[in-house]
Design an enzyme around this catalytic site. Structure first.
Site, short mmCIF file in Angstrom:
data_model
loop_
_atom_site.label_atom_id
_atom_site.label_comp_id
_atom_site.label_asym_id
_atom_site.label_seq_id
_atom_site.Cartn_x
_atom_site.Cartn_y
_atom_site.Cartn_z
N ARG A 287 -14.37 -9.87 -22.99
CA ARG A 287 -14.35 -9.33 -21.62
C ARG A 287 -13.00 -8.69 -21.32
O ARG A 287 -12.94 -7.62 -20.71
CB ARG A 287 -14.65 -10.46 -20.62
CG ARG A 287 -16.12 -10.84 -20.62
CD ARG A 287 -16.42 -12.01 -19.72
NE ARG A 287 -17.86 -12.18 -19.57
CZ ARG A 287 -18.43 -13.28 -19.12
NH1 ARG A 287 -17.69 -14.33 -18.79
NH2 ARG A 287 -19.73 -13.36 -18.99
N HIS B 84 -12.62 -22.52 -20.61
CA HIS B 84 -13.57 -21.46 -20.25
C HIS B 84 -13.96 -21.70 -18.80
O HIS B 84 -14.79 -22.54 -18.50
CB HIS B 84 -14.79 -21.55 -21.17
CG HIS B 84 -15.83 -20.52 -20.88
ND1 HIS B 84 -15.59 -19.18 -20.95
CD2 HIS B 84 -17.13 -20.64 -20.50
CE1 HIS B 84 -16.69 -18.52 -20.64
NE2 HIS B 84 -17.64 -19.38 -20.35
N GLY C 110 -33.67 -20.49 -23.33
CA GLY C 110 -33.50 -19.68 -22.12
C GLY C 110 -32.88 -18.34 -22.48
O GLY C 110 -33.02 -17.86 -23.61
N ASN D 249 -25.66 -32.02 -16.97
CA ASN D 249 -25.73 -31.45 -18.31
C ASN D 249 -25.35 -32.47 -19.38
O ASN D 249 -25.93 -32.46 -20.48
CB ASN D 249 -24.88 -30.17 -18.41
CG ASN D 249 -25.63 -28.97 -17.85
OD1 ASN D 249 -26.83 -29.05 -17.59
ND2 ASN D 249 -24.95 -27.86 -17.65
N1 LIG Z 1 -20.00 -20.86 -22.93
C1 LIG Z 1 -20.30 -19.66 -22.46
O1 LIG Z 1 -19.59 -18.71 -22.66
C2 LIG Z 1 -21.58 -19.50 -21.66
C3 LIG Z 1 -22.03 -18.23 -21.28
C4 LIG Z 1 -23.24 -18.12 -20.59
C5 LIG Z 1 -23.95 -19.27 -20.26
N2 LIG Z 1 -23.47 -20.48 -20.60
C6 LIG Z 1 -24.19 -21.73 -20.30
O2 LIG Z 1 -25.25 -21.86 -21.23
C7 LIG Z 1 -26.29 -22.64 -20.65
C8 LIG Z 1 -27.62 -21.88 -20.81
O3 LIG Z 1 -27.57 -20.68 -20.07
P1 LIG Z 1 -28.90 -19.78 -19.96
O4 LIG Z 1 -28.55 -18.60 -19.15
O5 LIG Z 1 -29.53 -19.61 -21.29
O6 LIG Z 1 -29.80 -20.77 -19.07
P2 LIG Z 1 -31.40 -20.83 -18.98
O7 LIG Z 1 -31.72 -21.62 -17.76
O8 LIG Z 1 -31.97 -19.47 -19.14
O9 LIG Z 1 -31.81 -21.70 -20.28
C9 LIG Z 1 -31.60 -23.06 -20.43
C10 LIG Z 1 -32.76 -23.61 -21.25
O10 LIG Z 1 -32.46 -24.97 -21.62
C11 LIG Z 1 -33.72 -25.64 -21.67
N3 LIG Z 1 -33.52 -27.09 -21.71
C12 LIG Z 1 -33.15 -27.93 -20.71
N4 LIG Z 1 -33.10 -29.19 -21.18
C13 LIG Z 1 -33.43 -29.15 -22.48
C14 LIG Z 1 -33.56 -30.13 -23.51
N5 LIG Z 1 -33.31 -31.41 -23.26
N6 LIG Z 1 -33.92 -29.73 -24.74
C15 LIG Z 1 -34.17 -28.43 -25.00
N7 LIG Z 1 -34.07 -27.44 -24.08
C16 LIG Z 1 -33.71 -27.81 -22.84
C17 LIG Z 1 -34.44 -25.14 -20.41
O11 LIG Z 1 -35.82 -25.40 -20.46
C18 LIG Z 1 -34.08 -23.66 -20.45
O12 LIG Z 1 -35.08 -22.91 -21.13
C19 LIG Z 1 -25.87 -22.92 -19.20
O13 LIG Z 1 -25.23 -24.18 -19.14
C20 LIG Z 1 -24.85 -21.81 -18.94
O14 LIG Z 1 -23.95 -22.16 -17.92
C21 LIG Z 1 -22.30 -20.61 -21.28
#
Ligand SMILES: NC(=O)c1ccc[n+]([C@@H]2O[C@H](COP(=O)([O-])OP(=O)(O)OC[C@H]3O[C@@H](n4cnc5c(N)ncnc54)[C@H](O)[C@@H]3O)[C@@H](O)[C@H]2O)c1
Length: 306
Positions: free
Chosen positions: A149, A173, A9, A93
């Site tokens: 940030r 976080h 993603g 998740n």
């Molecule tokens: N820790 C941090 O600082 C931080 C920052 C930003 C986002 N995030 C988190 O990261 C995650 C991803 O965010 P994003 O914006 O890329 O989301 P997104 O929806 O763009 O991407 C998520 C991807 O995961 C894929 N996916 C789902 N199940 C899967 C599986 N079993 N195997 C492989 N791929 C699978 C989906 O098809 C999708 O393409 C979210 O949980 C978001 O909250 C964390």
């Protein structure tokens, strides 16, 4: 060095791009959606002749391809949707991560796992339990992003180049994030001495609210430019054995007086993963706030029901 990124993603594909273009290793991008990772990787590869250097990046929907990875970044999962509680997101998740972590355990037992999926500290703890890896080999990206940030907010508000600012953020976080003004400095001068108490509070508040501010402006999804930059920074520190001290979600076993929790603290990162947990000399107020952040995580962790 084989680096696999699970989840193609926003965060996953940008992290893949950054790591590939820096030539940190051979990059594999995996997504459950058929064709998605492969399509993104072909697109990324097509940039190579324009950039005039070669890098290796492959995409697949076959999780088996992660076999023998050295580092695995997990960005697979859902973001919170309107009406969904934090607990519901946590369970959904965790269900996605369970299968991924069991595959990592079977296919790449020597790898170091960098968790990105939210709720970050809980998913890091869950991945640690599911893989059964040593705690030094499972860590989460959270407070490195929050520290960036905080630095950016200070830089913009006080008109100081961010190269002159060192920020410290610990805790979970999310809502339990703890930017520490006392341990944040501008060329050696504590932020608390640099500006008024009211201004300090304003800067902290802006930092804590930053993620939500971005979410509400985007309309759908969450931040990905800075998160992918922070994820790449962590992977680079491990892959290049840099021994850098970065804030990550780490499993504590007595450090800071806390046990059996993954929470953000500064750690020295190198080729073995977390090579040292740095114990900051916190004052009683800071210790209390970290304890509260940890207690809340431990309570939420109990809510994971698969
Ligand atoms: N820790 C941090 O600082 C931080 C920052 C930003 C986002 N995030 C988190 O990261 C995650 C991803 O965010 P994003 O914006 O890329 O989301 P997104 O929806 O763009 O991407 C998520 C991807 O995961 C894929 N996916 C789902 N199940 C899967 C599986 N079993 N195997 C492989 N791929 C699978 C989906 O098809 C999708 O393409 C979210 O949980 C978001 O909250 C964390």
């Amino acid at each position: 060095m084989k680096i696999s990124i699970i989840g193609a993603g926003n965060v996953g594909s940008l992290t893949a791009m950054r790591l590939a273009q820096e030539r940190i290793g051979d990059i594999l991008l995996v997504d459950i959606v058929k064709g998605l990772a492969r399509g993104k990787c072909l697109d990324l590869e097509d940039a190579s002749p324009v950039l005039k250097y070669v890098y290796k990046i492959e995409g697949t929907d076959d999780i088996q391809a992660i076999k023998d990875s050295d580092i695995i970044v997990i960005t697979a999962g859902l973001a919170r949707k309107p009406g969904m509680t934090r607990e519901e997101l946590c369970c959904k998740n965790a269900a996605i991560l369970k299968e991924i972590c069991l595959n990592i355990k079977n296919l790449a037992s020597q790898s170091i796992v960098v968790m990105v999926t939210n709720p970050l500290d809980l998913m890091t703890r869950f991945a640690l339990a599911t893989t059964g890896f040593k705690p030094t080999k499972v860590l989460g990206l959270g407070i490195t992003l929050d520290a960036a940030r905080f630095a950016n907010v200070i830089s913009r508000e006080l008109n100081i180049p961010h190269t002159d600012i060192v920020t410290t953020v610990i805790g979970s976080h999310g809502e339990g994030m703890l930017p520490l003004p006392r341990l944040t400095n501008i060329k050696g001068i504590s932020l608390e001495e640099f500006v008024s108490e009211a201004k300090v509070q304003e800067l902290v508040k802006k930092t804590v609210a930053r993620g939500a501010e971005i979410v509400s402006l985007l309309g759908s999804g969450s931040a990905y430019f800075a998160p992918s930059a922070a994820a790449a920074e962590i992977v680079r520190a491990i892959a290049k054995d840099e021994k850098r001290i970065l804030g990550v979600s780490a499993y504590l076993n007595g450090e800071y007086g806390l046990k059996d929790v993954c929470i953000g603290v500064p750690c020295r990162l190198g080729k073995s993963g977390i090579e040292q947990i740095i114990e900051l000399d916190l004052n009683s107020k800071e210790k209390e706030a970290l304890k509260k952040s940890s207690a809340s995580l431990q309570e939420q962790y109990k809510s994971i029901k698969l």
